[in-house]
Design an enzyme around this catalytic site. Structure first.
Site, PDB file in Angstrom:
ATOM      1  N   ARG A 228       0.845  -1.201   0.000  1.00  0.00           N
ATOM      2  CA  ARG A 228       0.000   0.000   0.000  1.00  0.00           C
ATOM      3  C   ARG A 228       0.876   1.245   0.000  1.00  0.00           C
ATOM      4  O   ARG A 228       1.492   1.587   1.010  1.00  0.00           O
ATOM      5  CB  ARG A 228      -0.933   0.015   1.214  1.00  0.00           C
ATOM      6  CG  ARG A 228      -1.792   1.276   1.266  1.00  0.00           C
ATOM      7  CD  ARG A 228      -3.033   1.167   2.137  1.00  0.00           C
ATOM      8  NE  ARG A 228      -2.752   1.053   3.553  1.00  0.00           N
ATOM      9  CZ  ARG A 228      -3.688   1.178   4.511  1.00  0.00           C
ATOM     10  NH1 ARG A 228      -4.949   1.414   4.177  1.00  0.00           N
ATOM     11  NH2 ARG A 228      -3.360   1.036   5.775  1.00  0.00           N
TER      12      ARG A 228
ATOM     13  N   ASP B  11      -3.997   3.169  13.991  1.00  0.00           N
ATOM     14  CA  ASP B  11      -3.171   3.774  12.959  1.00  0.00           C
ATOM     15  C   ASP B  11      -3.709   5.166  12.682  1.00  0.00           C
ATOM     16  O   ASP B  11      -4.537   5.689  13.426  1.00  0.00           O
ATOM     17  CB  ASP B  11      -3.106   2.900  11.699  1.00  0.00           C
ATOM     18  CG  ASP B  11      -4.439   2.757  10.979  1.00  0.00           C
ATOM     19  OD1 ASP B  11      -5.404   3.483  11.336  1.00  0.00           O
ATOM     20  OD2 ASP B  11      -4.518   1.935  10.056  1.00  0.00           O
TER      21      ASP B  11
END
Length: 541
Positions: free
Chosen positions: A162, A446
């Protein structure tokens, strides 16, 4: 066009990663695509203002022919046909990368975005680790002599990388005197060094694409993939990407996303926190109909989330693409077996819902959750690698259902404000210290959870929301008082004044500004000002 870098990072393989040839490839990507990226990111603000003023988004009539068309995406390569359990985490340090590869998951989402602090050293170390992993050479030795290596007794997880979202720059690479596009740096370095190796082994290159808001942003990625394959002599369609549907505009364009990337797409993923953050960000001035309850109360079973996930499964399977479920963020704690057992039960319920709905796999944040997720999907899939054949013709989702925030069960509480402030400051502080994946109260947090935490408070102040547990109106003054108390709580927990001053104090100051409720203080992404703090800290050293 000229390209330059600020410095060679303190990473053993940095010279090889930042070779003249690799930088020349990144320069070509910028020459062809950076201008379009700039235009697309700028266009987001105008669309958001339109959505907020109308208090509505709708399916685009100009692309109705795509939604109604009879088309399919390219058939999945063998390596991506079984994705029943995916583990997520950063690609730096090497220890975490090895643990993810060895976890028993089918796929590892190697994250250079929300679970990674994009310091220059981290970015290059991640690419170096991914390059070593692609060649089966990744290993790591701790100072105490303990070593980590790739397992040979079972398959490794397939790597899906990613890169950063379109909004982020990379200040340490300059192209024509301007900061480079973070996504092009991440993709460019990984693709240049690994595409041929991965293509020859049938293992990629594969990508996860985050935070897109419009199908034209997807079209740009498709053009980049096409160019990159041609440039390196790799067969068209070798690249496969999974797109995260984690913005509210994207929920109205799932067919369009798949269509634009149809030669290079693998599937769509149903996020959670970024999706909720996007709803708040988009409709932050739109009034009471868009006020959510406390973050912890917004479950995937809320009507608006059910509409979103069911539409995703239906759309993906209709087009021959995979539907990937969301994150199980729980981190087991062996000191609290009862808490862990209760959390495992919640994870099992969540994954059972996804598998029953038709998802082809789901995410976990810790290796101990891999067996639970795998067991649930095994019970539904059996010997089949996926359930793309499970069509959902009965699902009909309207714009009103996707935007039905008001029916989400739960309450807005002062306790929830405190929890949001704590998480936002604690996460940002650790992010500034160089670690983008943070365990807080047995949950892997996150950037997405920090984003919803700070944006939710901004919205509550702006709309003068009343906390149901105390009866108090949530104001800037109240939040300032609560923030000071939570910062002192963190000071005691950290118990290190030097570390607190270096990371927690600037994090608290940043969060204090971002939750003010004032227009001028709302930024599209927390990581934008945080990245400037990160770079400033490095320069000062």
């Amino acid at each position: 066009m000229t390209i330059s870098i600020s410095r060679i990072p303190n990473v053993p393989a940095a010279q090889d990663i930042l070779s003249d040839e690799a930088l020349a490839f990144i320069e070509k990507l910028h020459e062809r695509f950076a201008g379009t990226r700039d235009e697309l990111v700028a266009a987001r603000d105008e669309r958001r203002a339109e959505y907020s003023a109308a208090k509505r988004i709708d399916f685009d009539p100009e692309t109705e022919h795509v939604r109604n068309g009879d088309w399919k995406v390219a058939e999945a390569p063998e390596a991506l046909r079984d994705r029943r359990v995916e583990i997520t985490g950063p690609a730096s340090p090497a220890k975490m990368a090895i643990n993810a590869l060895n976890s028993g998951a089918k796929v590892w989402l190697a994250d250079l975005e929300d679970a990674s602090t994009p310091s220059w050293d981290n970015v290059i170390d991640a690419i170096a680790n991914l390059s070593a992993a692609a060649r089966g050479e990744l290993s790591f030795s701790q100072p105490d002599g303990k070593t980590y290596s790739l397992r040979t007794d079972a398959p490794l997880a397939v790597v899906v990388v990613r890169p950063r979202g379109w909004h982020l720059n990379e200040n340490n690479v300059q192209v024509n005197g301007k900061p480079a596009v973070g996504a092009l740096v991440d993709f460019g370095l990984h693709f240049f060094h690994n595409a041929k190796v991965l293509a020859e082994s049938g293992q990629g290159p594969f990508y996860y694409l985050p935070k897109m808001e419009h199908y034209l942003e997807v079209r740009l990625w498709n053009e980049i993939f096409t160019f990159a394959q041609q440039e390196l002599g790799i067969e068209h369609g070798t690249v496969r990407a999974t797109m995260l549907i984690e913005t509210i505009p994207a929920a109205f364009q799932m067919d369009e996303f798949l269509y634009e990337l149809r030669d290079h797409v693998s599937g769509l993923n149903a996020g959670r926190w970024d999706y909720l953050f996007s709803i708040i960000k988009t409709f932050r001035e739109a009034g009471a109909d868009f006020i959510m309850p406390d973050r912890a109360d917004v479950a995937m079973t809320a009507p608006m989330m059910r509409a979103y996930t069911e539409l995703l499964v239906k759309t993906c399977h209709k087009r021959g693409a995979f539907a990937m479920g969301g994150m199980a963020a729980f981190i087991p704690n062996r000191r609290e077996p009862e808490v862990t057992e209760a959390a495992f039960a919640k994870v099992r319920d969540d994954k059972t819902r996804e598998a029953t709905d038709g998802f082809d796999g789901s995410w976990v944040a810790h290796p101990d959750l891999v067996p639970i997720c795998r067991e649930v999907f095994d019970s539904v899939l059996g010997e089949k690698p996926n359930q793309i054949d499970k069509q959902r013709p009965e699902v009909e989702v309207t714009a009103e259902q996707l935007l039905d925030v008001a029916s989400a069960p739960g309450k807005v509480t002062e306790a929830g404000v405190r929890a949001n402030l704590y998480v936002a400051v604690a996460y940002t502080a650790v992010w500034l210290s160089g670690n983008g994946a943070v365990a807080i109260h047995n949950l892997m947090e996150d950037a997405a959870t920090a984003e919803i935490s700070r944006s939710q408070i901004w919205q509550q102040i702006r709309n003068e929301v009343v906390a149901e547990d105390t009866g108090n109106t949530i104001t800037a003054e109240m939040v300032s008082t609560l923030l000071a108390e939570e910062v002192e709580r963190l000071r005691g927990e950290v118990n290190d004044e030097e570390r607190f001053a270096a990371y927690y104090q600037p994090a608290a100051e940043l969060i204090g500004k971002l939750v003010s409720g004032r227009d001028e203080d709302f930024v599209d992404f927390l990581t934008l000002p945080a990245y400037e703090l990160l770079e400033k800290e490095y320069v000062s050293k």
